[in-house]
Write a protein that holds these residues in place. Structure first.
Motif, PDB file in Angstrom:
ATOM      1  N   ILE A   2       8.488  60.761  11.479  1.00 22.00           N
ATOM      2  CA  ILE A   2       7.327  60.238  11.764  1.00 22.00           C
ATOM      3  C   ILE A   2       6.613  60.147  10.398  1.00 22.00           C
ATOM      4  N   ASP A   7       8.725  55.871  14.282  1.00 21.12           N
ATOM      5  CA  ASP A   7       8.272  56.415  15.313  1.00 21.12           C
ATOM      6  C   ASP A   7       9.385  56.881  16.389  1.00 21.12           C
ATOM      7  N   SER A   8      10.533  56.415  16.262  1.00 15.09           N
ATOM      8  CA  SER A   8      11.771  56.614  17.034  1.00 15.09           C
ATOM      9  C   SER A   8      12.913  56.347  16.268  1.00 15.09           C
ATOM     10  N   LYS A   9      14.147  57.187  16.846  1.00  9.72           N
ATOM     11  CA  LYS A   9      15.396  56.887  16.313  1.00  9.72           C
ATOM     12  C   LYS A   9      15.883  55.365  16.267  1.00  9.72           C
ATOM     13  N   THR A  10      15.629  54.793  17.241  1.00 10.98           N
ATOM     14  CA  THR A  10      15.864  53.051  17.715  1.00 10.98           C
ATOM     15  C   THR A  10      15.063  52.351  16.764  1.00 10.98           C
ATOM     16  N   ASN A  11      13.831  52.819  16.455  1.00 10.53           N
ATOM     17  CA  ASN A  11      13.094  51.904  15.354  1.00 10.53           C
ATOM     18  C   ASN A  11      13.736  52.178  13.917  1.00 10.53           C
ATOM     19  N   ARG A  20      22.447  51.700  16.904  1.00 10.40           N
ATOM     20  CA  ARG A  20      21.965  53.190  17.460  1.00 10.40           C
ATOM     21  C   ARG A  20      22.818  54.350  17.721  1.00 10.40           C
ATOM     22  N   THR A  24      22.481  58.071  16.240  1.00 12.06           N
ATOM     23  CA  THR A  24      22.591  59.264  17.266  1.00 12.06           C
ATOM     24  C   THR A  24      23.473  60.175  16.777  1.00 12.06           C
TER      25      THR A  24
END
Length: 551
Positions: A2, A7-11, A20, A24
């Motif tokens: 962050i 804001d996310s692992k996907t982004n 993705r 992971t």
């Protein structure tokens, strides 16, 4: 993440053009490729050397060998037959930039991480230095060797005098020293890899030569790779969901654990490709070549295409495949001899060079299928749909069914078909106008919507034939056997019928009989005669004439 604006692992994965699943794995401390590992660490402002310690601790143990994939002509077995040998490189890297690096080439296929401690001890025996593994991928292990150039020289000497012949059961083929320039080239290759990924994402790669390219871990979702040459490319763990790979050559490509959901692979060459643990749900595999492709239980693939893979790679002799959906499948060279294909959908399938000897294709849909060079000797083609089927001279097919194919696809207007055996043939919509079908055997044939206008069907056997909606206007049906024939909605306008015409139990409901001439035909009740008369039929016997005059 962050604090770095993700804001996310996907982004984060999207921003770095990483799949993705690879991101992971990184956060789950599972092994990933070293260049990808360093890239993620750099973007997250982590020291990759410190993070490596955690990665190594998380690596599972165990060693497994699998069947080889690539054949080398210079390797033979004791029986003189070629031996499959898959070359895999184990790159030995130094932790310190001053140390010497070597590459050890092993024979075999590594599908799971080896026991690191045992492997480290084995190499330590010859080099005398500690070994640390920093990356593991299928077919390649990169390890760090902390040692002096003198000890590396010992390692090379032991190999040269034959002391080092194998490591943990894998024969050692070669050991080579890497120069400093090789280090620079490797680093440049990794930079070029991600530059190439960005080019593909932004510009597409239609018809592009990407043979042997390393695109592992990349996010190539929705990319245009149609007709690209991707032979032997590394696409392991890549995200190719929604990508266009139609017509692409993926022969020998590594697609292990790749995301291929909704990917267009129509016409793609996947021969010899590694599809283990890949996700091909909803992928378009129409006409795709799946010969020698490798899949396992973890491979997610629609039931239809798993069945196609089984037929292509395991054969389907005498297999029960009734009503199977094999439409648009590439079954070239498949062995389907004596298979039960009753009612199977083979429309638009590629069956060129296929073995269909003795196959039961009753009521099968072969429309637009390619049967060039196929062998259909003694195959049962009763009611099979041969419309649009492609056959050639080398196609082996019984004379009866070749004739049926000609009638269906070329028409038979004015043809001489006297005494022809067309029993139980599917002649729906066929053009047989003005054809000479005297004494022809059409019993049980499907002649629905066929054009038989002006055809000579005198003494023809049409018992049990489906003539619904057929055009029999002005046809000669004298002495024809129409016992149990379905004439529902057929056009019998001005058809010629005599007392020898057998209409016993024939269905003439809604038939157009205007101008058709009937006599004392077998099977017509008085009620049927009156009904036919009301529809415009002409009866030439006196009794019905007197009866109709009173109405």
């Amino acid at each position: 993440m962050i604090r770095l604006g993700f804001d996310s692992k996907t982004n984060f994965a999207k921003s770095q053009l990483l799949s993705r699943s690879t991101v992971t794995k990184f956060f789950n401390r599972q092994p990933i490729q070293v260049d990808t590992f360093k890239k993620i660490c750099a973007e997250l402002q982590l020291n990759w050397r410190e993070a490596t310690e955690t990665l190594v601790d998380a690596i599972p143990k165990g060693l497994e060998k699998s069947d080889c994939r690539r054949l080398e002509s210079n390797k033979v077995t004791e029986g003189g037959q070629p031996m499959q040998v898959l070359k895999r490189q184990v790159t030995v890297l130094d932790k310190d930039s001053q140390k010497t690096r070597v590459v050890i080439t092993l024979e075999g296929d590594i599908n799971s991480p080896p026991n690191l401690e045992i492997l480290a001890l084995t190499i330590k025996t010859y080099s005398g230095h500690t070994i640390k593994i920093i990356d593991i991928r299928e077919g390649s292990i990169k390890i760090t060797v902390e040692g002096s150039p003198e000890d590396i020289e010992k390692l090379l000497l032991n190999f040269q005098v034959g002391e080092i012949k194998e490591l943990n059961g894998f024969p050692v083929e070669d050991i080579q020293v890497l120069s400093e320039s090789s280090k620079d080239e490797e680093n440049n290759d990794k930079i070029d890899k991600w530059r190439l990924v960005r080019e593909i994402v932004n510009q597409g790669a239609r018809n592009r030569n990407l043979r042997d390219a390393d695109l592992s871990d990349a996010d190539l979702s929705d990319a245009n790779l149609s007709d690209a040459d991707l032979r032997d490319a590394d696409l392991s763990d890549a995200d190719l969901s929604g990508a266009n790979l139609s017509g692409a050559n993926l022969s020998g490509a590594n697609l292990r654990s790749a995301n291929l959901i909704f990917t267009n692979l129509s016409g793609a060459n996947l021969s010899g490709a590694n599809l283990r643990s890949a996700n091909l749900n909803y992928a378009n595999l129409n006409y795709a070549n799946l010969s020698c492709a490798r899949i396992n239980e973890q491979t997610k693939i629609d039931n239809k295409w798993r069945l196609v893979w089984e037929i292509v790679n395991q054969g389907a002799r005498k297999r029960k495949l009734s009503y199977a959906d094999l439409g648009y499948a590439n079954l070239s060279d498949a062995n389907l001899s004596d298979a039960n294909l009753i009612g199977a959908n083979l429309s638009d399938a590629n069956l060129s060079d296929a073995n269909l000897i003795g196959a039961n294709l009753r009521s099968a849909n072969l429309s637009n299928a390619n049967l060039s060079n196929a062998n259909l000797s003694d195959a049962h083609l009763i009611y099979a749909n041969l419309n649009g089927v492609r056959i050639n001279e080398p196609t082996k097919i019984d004379s009866k069914w070749r004739l049926v194919w000609e009638i269906v696809n070329q028409g038979a207007r004015n043809h001489n078909l006297i005494d022809a055996n067309l029993r139980s043939a599917n002649l729906s919509n066929a053009n047989l106008s003005d054809a000479d079908l005297i004494f022809a055997n059409l019993s049980g044939a499907n002649l629905s919507s066929a054009n038989l206008s002006f055809a000579n069907l005198s003494s023809a056997n049409l018992s049990g034939a489906n003539l619904s909606s057929a055009n029999l206007s002005f046809a000669n049906l004298k002495s024809a056997n129409l016992n149990y024939a379905n004439l529902n909605d057929a056009n019998l306008n001005c058809a010629r019928i005599n007392e020898q015409t057998n209409l016993n139990d024939a269905n003439v409901n809604d038939a157009n009989v205007n101008g058709a001439r009937f006599k004392e035909n077998l099977g017509l009740t008085e009620e049927m005669k009156l009904d036919l008369k009301r529809q415009g039929a002409i009866f030439e016997d006196s009794r019905i004439y007197e009866l109709t005059q009173k109405l």
